[in-house]
Design a protein around this motif. Structure first.
Motif, PDB file in Angstrom:
ATOM      1  N   ALA A 141      -4.718 -22.339 -16.428  1.00  0.00           N
ATOM      2  CA  ALA A 141      -3.278 -22.273 -16.722  1.00  0.00           C
ATOM      3  C   ALA A 141      -3.009 -22.301 -18.221  1.00  0.00           C
ATOM      4  O   ALA A 141      -2.358 -23.191 -18.743  1.00  0.00           O
ATOM      5  N   HIS A 142      -3.555 -21.311 -18.933  1.00  0.00           N
ATOM      6  CA  HIS A 142      -3.296 -21.189 -20.362  1.00  0.00           C
ATOM      7  C   HIS A 142      -3.509 -19.748 -20.799  1.00  0.00           C
ATOM      8  O   HIS A 142      -4.246 -18.986 -20.168  1.00  0.00           O
ATOM      9  N   ASP A 143      -2.818 -19.377 -21.887  1.00  0.00           N
ATOM     10  CA  ASP A 143      -2.966 -18.049 -22.488  1.00  0.00           C
ATOM     11  C   ASP A 143      -2.838 -16.911 -21.466  1.00  0.00           C
ATOM     12  O   ASP A 143      -3.758 -16.129 -21.249  1.00  0.00           O
ATOM     13  N   TYR A 144      -1.671 -16.810 -20.853  1.00  0.00           N
ATOM     14  CA  TYR A 144      -1.467 -15.722 -19.908  1.00  0.00           C
ATOM     15  C   TYR A 144       0.004 -15.352 -19.831  1.00  0.00           C
ATOM     16  O   TYR A 144       0.897 -16.126 -20.178  1.00  0.00           O
ATOM     17  N   ASP A 145       0.228 -14.132 -19.367  1.00  0.00           N
ATOM     18  CA  ASP A 145       1.544 -13.701 -18.909  1.00  0.00           C
ATOM     19  C   ASP A 145       1.447 -13.524 -17.401  1.00  0.00           C
ATOM     20  O   ASP A 145       0.462 -12.961 -16.902  1.00  0.00           O
ATOM     21  N   THR A 146       2.437 -13.993 -16.684  1.00  0.00           N
ATOM     22  CA  THR A 146       2.397 -13.873 -15.238  1.00  0.00           C
ATOM     23  C   THR A 146       3.725 -13.335 -14.731  1.00  0.00           C
ATOM     24  O   THR A 146       4.769 -13.512 -15.364  1.00  0.00           O
ATOM     25  N   SER A 147       3.667 -12.658 -13.580  1.00  0.00           N
ATOM     26  CA  SER A 147       4.864 -12.049 -13.010  1.00  0.00           C
ATOM     27  C   SER A 147       4.933 -12.322 -11.519  1.00  0.00           C
ATOM     28  O   SER A 147       3.907 -12.568 -10.856  1.00  0.00           O
ATOM     29  N   PHE A 148       6.153 -12.266 -10.994  1.00  0.00           N
ATOM     30  CA  PHE A 148       6.409 -12.521  -9.579  1.00  0.00           C
ATOM     31  C   PHE A 148       7.464 -11.534  -9.103  1.00  0.00           C
ATOM     32  O   PHE A 148       8.483 -11.330  -9.768  1.00  0.00           O
ATOM     33  N   LEU A 149       7.226 -10.901  -7.951  1.00  0.00           N
ATOM     34  CA  LEU A 149       8.222 -10.029  -7.337  1.00  0.00           C
ATOM     35  C   LEU A 149       8.159 -10.222  -5.831  1.00  0.00           C
ATOM     36  O   LEU A 149       7.087 -10.096  -5.221  1.00  0.00           O
ATOM     37  N   ALA A 150       9.302 -10.556  -5.229  1.00  0.00           N
ATOM     38  CA  ALA A 150       9.372 -10.735  -3.786  1.00  0.00           C
ATOM     39  C   ALA A 150      10.579  -9.980  -3.239  1.00  0.00           C
ATOM     40  O   ALA A 150      11.675 -10.048  -3.797  1.00  0.00           O
ATOM     41  N   LEU A 151      10.359  -9.261  -2.145  1.00  0.00           N
ATOM     42  CA  LEU A 151      11.413  -8.531  -1.448  1.00  0.00           C
ATOM     43  C   LEU A 151      11.515  -9.083  -0.030  1.00  0.00           C
ATOM     44  O   LEU A 151      10.501  -9.181   0.678  1.00  0.00           O
ATOM     45  N   THR A 152      12.723  -9.437   0.380  1.00  0.00           N
ATOM     46  CA  THR A 152      12.958  -9.932   1.733  1.00  0.00           C
ATOM     47  C   THR A 152      14.118  -9.138   2.323  1.00  0.00           C
ATOM     48  O   THR A 152      15.203  -9.099   1.734  1.00  0.00           O
ATOM     49  N   TYR A 153      13.872  -8.511   3.480  1.00  0.00           N
ATOM     50  CA  TYR A 153      14.882  -7.625   4.069  1.00  0.00           C
ATOM     51  C   TYR A 153      15.177  -8.040   5.505  1.00  0.00           C
ATOM     52  O   TYR A 153      14.287  -8.053   6.359  1.00  0.00           O
ATOM     53  N   GLN A 154      16.428  -8.418   5.727  1.00  0.00           N
ATOM     54  CA  GLN A 154      16.918  -8.694   7.067  1.00  0.00           C
ATOM     55  C   GLN A 154      17.502  -7.395   7.615  1.00  0.00           C
ATOM     56  O   GLN A 154      18.535  -6.923   7.148  1.00  0.00           O
ATOM     57  N   ILE A 155      16.817  -6.775   8.586  1.00  0.00           N
ATOM     58  CA  ILE A 155      17.261  -5.487   9.109  1.00  0.00           C
ATOM     59  C   ILE A 155      18.619  -5.653   9.787  1.00  0.00           C
ATOM     60  O   ILE A 155      18.787  -6.513  10.653  1.00  0.00           O
ATOM     61  N   PRO A 156      19.616  -4.873   9.355  1.00  0.00           N
ATOM     62  CA  PRO A 156      20.974  -5.032   9.900  1.00  0.00           C
ATOM     63  C   PRO A 156      21.012  -4.902  11.416  1.00  0.00           C
ATOM     64  O   PRO A 156      20.265  -4.118  12.011  1.00  0.00           O
TER      65      PRO A 156
ATOM     66  N   TRP B 279      15.117  -8.839  13.150  1.00  0.00           N
ATOM     67  CA  TRP B 279      13.867  -8.550  12.438  1.00  0.00           C
ATOM     68  C   TRP B 279      14.041  -8.848  10.950  1.00  0.00           C
ATOM     69  O   TRP B 279      15.034  -8.483  10.342  1.00  0.00           O
ATOM     70  N   LEU B 280      13.047  -9.518  10.374  1.00  0.00           N
ATOM     71  CA  LEU B 280      12.994  -9.780   8.936  1.00  0.00           C
ATOM     72  C   LEU B 280      11.614  -9.392   8.437  1.00  0.00           C
ATOM     73  O   LEU B 280      10.598  -9.747   9.054  1.00  0.00           O
ATOM     74  N   VAL B 281      11.572  -8.651   7.338  1.00  0.00           N
ATOM     75  CA  VAL B 281      10.285  -8.265   6.740  1.00  0.00           C
ATOM     76  C   VAL B 281      10.294  -8.692   5.279  1.00  0.00           C
ATOM     77  O   VAL B 281      11.349  -8.759   4.627  1.00  0.00           O
ATOM     78  N   GLY B 282       9.129  -8.999   4.767  1.00  0.00           N
ATOM     79  CA  GLY B 282       9.041  -9.431   3.381  1.00  0.00           C
ATOM     80  C   GLY B 282       7.697  -9.085   2.769  1.00  0.00           C
ATOM     81  O   GLY B 282       6.697  -8.916   3.469  1.00  0.00           O
ATOM     82  N   ALA B 283       7.683  -8.972   1.456  1.00  0.00           N
ATOM     83  CA  ALA B 283       6.450  -8.728   0.713  1.00  0.00           C
ATOM     84  C   ALA B 283       6.594  -9.333  -0.671  1.00  0.00           C
ATOM     85  O   ALA B 283       7.704  -9.457  -1.207  1.00  0.00           O
ATOM     86  N   LYS B 284       5.475  -9.758  -1.252  1.00  0.00           N
ATOM     87  CA  LYS B 284       5.499 -10.293  -2.603  1.00  0.00           C
ATOM     88  C   LYS B 284       4.197  -9.965  -3.309  1.00  0.00           C
ATOM     89  O   LYS B 284       3.150  -9.780  -2.678  1.00  0.00           O
ATOM     90  N   THR B 285       4.294  -9.857  -4.614  1.00  0.00           N
ATOM     91  CA  THR B 285       3.121  -9.608  -5.438  1.00  0.00           C
ATOM     92  C   THR B 285       3.231 -10.428  -6.717  1.00  0.00           C
ATOM     93  O   THR B 285       4.326 -10.566  -7.279  1.00  0.00           O
ATOM     94  N   LEU B 286       2.113 -10.990  -7.143  1.00  0.00           N
ATOM     95  CA  LEU B 286       2.062 -11.800  -8.349  1.00  0.00           C
ATOM     96  C   LEU B 286       0.855 -11.363  -9.161  1.00  0.00           C
ATOM     97  O   LEU B 286      -0.166 -10.937  -8.603  1.00  0.00           O
ATOM     98  N   SER B 287       0.956 -11.460 -10.475  1.00  0.00           N
ATOM     99  CA  SER B 287      -0.167 -11.107 -11.332  1.00  0.00           C
ATOM    100  C   SER B 287      -0.233 -12.077 -12.501  1.00  0.00           C
ATOM    101  O   SER B 287       0.779 -12.636 -12.922  1.00  0.00           O
ATOM    102  N   ALA B 288      -1.441 -12.284 -12.995  1.00  0.00           N
ATOM    103  CA  ALA B 288      -1.654 -13.127 -14.165  1.00  0.00           C
ATOM    104  C   ALA B 288      -2.630 -12.419 -15.087  1.00  0.00           C
ATOM    105  O   ALA B 288      -3.767 -12.130 -14.696  1.00  0.00           O
ATOM    106  N   ASN B 289      -2.183 -12.127 -16.303  1.00  0.00           N
ATOM    107  CA  ASN B 289      -3.000 -11.427 -17.288  1.00  0.00           C
ATOM    108  C   ASN B 289      -3.363 -12.395 -18.396  1.00  0.00           C
ATOM    109  O   ASN B 289      -2.509 -12.837 -19.162  1.00  0.00           O
ATOM    110  N   PHE B 290      -4.658 -12.732 -18.467  1.00  0.00           N
ATOM    111  CA  PHE B 290      -5.148 -13.743 -19.402  1.00  0.00           C
ATOM    112  C   PHE B 290      -5.638 -13.108 -20.694  1.00  0.00           C
ATOM    113  O   PHE B 290      -6.153 -11.990 -20.701  1.00  0.00           O
ATOM    114  N   ASP B 291      -5.528 -13.866 -21.784  1.00  0.00           N
ATOM    115  CA  ASP B 291      -6.019 -13.391 -23.075  1.00  0.00           C
ATOM    116  C   ASP B 291      -7.534 -13.502 -23.181  1.00  0.00           C
ATOM    117  O   ASP B 291      -8.178 -12.672 -23.828  1.00  0.00           O
ATOM    118  N   ASP B 292      -8.137 -14.534 -22.561  1.00  0.00           N
ATOM    119  CA  ASP B 292      -9.551 -14.806 -22.807  1.00  0.00           C
ATOM    120  C   ASP B 292     -10.360 -15.015 -21.526  1.00  0.00           C
ATOM    121  O   ASP B 292     -11.434 -15.606 -21.558  1.00  0.00           O
TER     122      ASP B 292
END
Length: 421
Positions: A240-255, A259-272
């Motif tokens: 947990a040091h020297d990084y940039d991290t991102s989070f994206l989550a989509l949650t869809y309640q079908i009208p 039914w509910l569907v969801g997906a998420k993706t996370l990334s961590a880009n470290f310097d060293d």
């Protein structure tokens, strides 16, 4: 940490009144008091499996009280102060506690008194913009950085936070965080030696939550952690040091459906060190009040994901159990069934999660071996309508680690009874 006399402290609330005080004295005296009594019991059997973490062999009971105060508005400004005081009931017979577990689960038994909120807030004129700025010691709740609310004592952060809600059904937030104030005090039975973490380079983060499309929730965050030393908590502190991290989550309640569907993706880009990532998907269908969810998550082999900073390994996990979805090479497949039994304020969830983990992932996760393991869990939440402010959580989990050790399983009971006033 110097102990502060509890009687001298008051604390934060969440006041949003638009009424302006006519003078400073009226603003100071016309604010809002709130408080909470928090109690947590943690019990667990003993296991020789390394991946069990701090639950292992736990026998702990702790309480805390928070007292909160936020002033009235004066030319748009409000002042918030907050105090918390914890108490260890001494249920454990042995105070020793390590990252591998021990009777004294220090997450439960933090025995200290802290000024955990102290901030100045400015609400802009709503005719111009729906924005506010808050600077000082405060609680934060976001996917990549948040204050832990599972145990009696709570973490906070020294931060500057700018919120804007001008866009339709959209919350935009900028955060500049200089310090993590941990709930542990110097008087915590000598069982834990963690201190507040002041960031040499303050954390910077942008957060978005959008509900402008019917049925669709979009949540995203980016965080930059440009520090040479680890600023997280176990088991991901090593990375947990020297990084940039991102989070994206989509949650869809079908009208017009359940039914509910969801997906998420996370990334961590470290310097060293090697970069890592995480993704997951879920689908949920409700049948006559019974919700059934299937989910899958996967972490890259290269390294543990840093997780959510602030004593919360992973915020909003898809898996229903207690095992965090952060270990390198870990794949989790889960099913969860929830039902309210037509009782107002009652929510129950029964879950099962099976784990697979690659050999490379086990090595890169510092030998946290979960390959072949499974977890069965039950969670019950109840907020009785008859007693406003009372809430109860009971969590029971059984883990089979499938390891070649004498005792490779563990049962955990964690229950909290909290009352807001």
């Amino acid at each position: 940490m110097k102990k502060i006399p509890f009687i001298t402290l008051v604390s934060l609330g969440v006041a949003c009144a638009n009424v302006q005080a006519e003078n400073l004295q009226e603003a100071l005296s016309g604010g809002t008091f709130t408080g909470e009594i928090r109690n947590t019991l943690g019990l667990a059997s003993q296991t020789d499996a390394k991946a069990s973490g701090p639950f292992n062999d736990g026998k702990s009971l702790g309480s805390a009280i928070t007292l909160d105060y936020v002033t009235g508005a004066y030319y748009g400004f409000k002042l918030g102060l907050g105090a918390e005081s914890g108490y260890d009931w001494g249920l454990q017979s042995n105070d020793a506690s390590t990252l591998a577990g021990g009777e004294n689960d220090h997450r439960v038994t933090a025995d200290a008194t802290n000024l955990y909120h102290a901030f100045l807030q400015y609400d802009f004129d709503h005719e111009l913009t729906d924005s506010r700025i808050r600077i000082g010691r405060q609680s934060l709740v976001t996917p990549l950085l948040m204050s832990d609310g599972m145990y009696p004592m709570q973490d906070t952060f020294d931060a500057l936070v700018f919120d804007n809600k001008d866009l339709d059904k959209t919350d935009l937030r900028f955060m500049y965080i200089s310090k993590w104030n941990m709930r542990y005090g110097d008087d915590n039975n000598g069982s834990i030696a963690e201190t507040d973490k002041k960031f040499d380079n303050p954390l910077v983060s942008l957060y978005l939550n959008n509900n402008s499309i019917e049925g669709l929730n979009i949540e995203a965050q980016w965080l930059s952690n440009n520090n040479d030393n680890g600023v997280g908590d176990p088991p991901a502190d090593v990375t947990a040091h020297d990084y940039d991290t991102s989070f994206l989550a989509l949650t869809y309640q079908i009208p017009n459906s359940t039914w509910l569907v969801g997906a998420k993706t996370l990334s961590a880009n470290f310097d060293d060190s090697p970069d890592t990532g995480y993704w997951g998907a879920r689908v949920k269908k409700t049948f006559d009040g019974v919700g059934v969810q299937l989910a899958y998550t996967s972490v890259d082999d290269a390294a543990n994901f840093p997780g959510t900073l602030g004593h919360v390994p992973m915020f909003r996990p898809y898996s229903p159990g207690l095992t965090p979805e952060i270990f390198a090479g870990l794949q989790a497949t889960s099913i969860a069934v929830d039902y309210t039994f037509n009782v107002s304020g009652l929510h129950t969830k029964l879950g099962y999660t099976s784990y697979k983990q690659s050999d490379e992932g086990i090595k890169n996760s510092i030998d946290n071996d979960l390959d072949g393991a499974y977890e069965a869990s039950l969670q019950v939440r109840y907020q009785p309508a008859e007693i406003k402010g009372l809430s109860t959580i009971v969590e029971i989990s059984y883990m089979d680690y499938d390891q070649n050790v004498d005792t490779d399983s563990m049962a955990v009971l964690r229950t909290s009874v909290n009352y807001k006033f």
